[in-house]
Design a protein around this motif. Structure first.
Motif: not given
Length: 162
Positions: A9, A96, A99, A101-102, A155-159
């Protein structure tokens, strides 16, 4: 004292150490499945046929350190390559993160357990045909390697990067 954020992160793919980079791989084996590309349309199709080095029971490479000696077209992923290729499965941590994402909850770096990849139906273990037994790849085209499994949750959301 505030908890520190995990490396994926806070660091770009390029800034990660080799051990950090390697730990992103969840060991699902989806990238080790043969893919077909239509010469006319460029359309990509996944198969359930595994590279000859992939163990069908564990979805692990039998000789990861020397894999390119035995499978010359096996690619060593780099941040640049991750951003330009279109065949990484949607569950792939490299994809991911590229892109924005997390990592998903089933990823071993989050769950602390390698088994969660299998439990989330992400692993190819026990779902593949060995290369030597496959015959024509065209008869083994399947959609699931290119899809996000329902069991894997959302699907993990975009951070939002700050």
């Amino acid at each position: 004292m505030a908890a520190t954020e995990p490396f994926w992160r806070t660091k770009s793919l390029e800034a990660m150490t080799r051990p950090e980079w390697e730990s992103l791989c969840d060991g699902c084996g989806r990238c080790c499945l043969h893919k077909l590309r239509d010469d006319d349309t460029g359309e990509l199709a996944f198969t359930n046929v595994a590279c000859r080095l992939l163990d069908s029971a564990t979805a692990q490479c039998r000789n990861y350190a020397k894999r390119q000696r035995f499978v010359p077209d096996c690619l060593q992923l780099t941040p640049e390559l991750v951003r330009e290729i279109d065949w990484l499965p949607p569950t792939c941590a490299y994809r991911l993160l590229a892109e924005g994402r997390d990592l998903p909850s089933w990823h071993p770096l989050i769950s602390g357990r390698a088994e969660t990849v299998f439990e989330a139906a992400v692993s190819v273990a026990h779902r593949i045909v060995p290369e030597r037994d496959a015959g024509s790849l065209e008869t083994h085209v399947v959609p699931w390697p290119g899809r996000w499994p329902k069991q894997a949750g959302p699907l993990p959301k975009k951070r939002i990067r700050r």
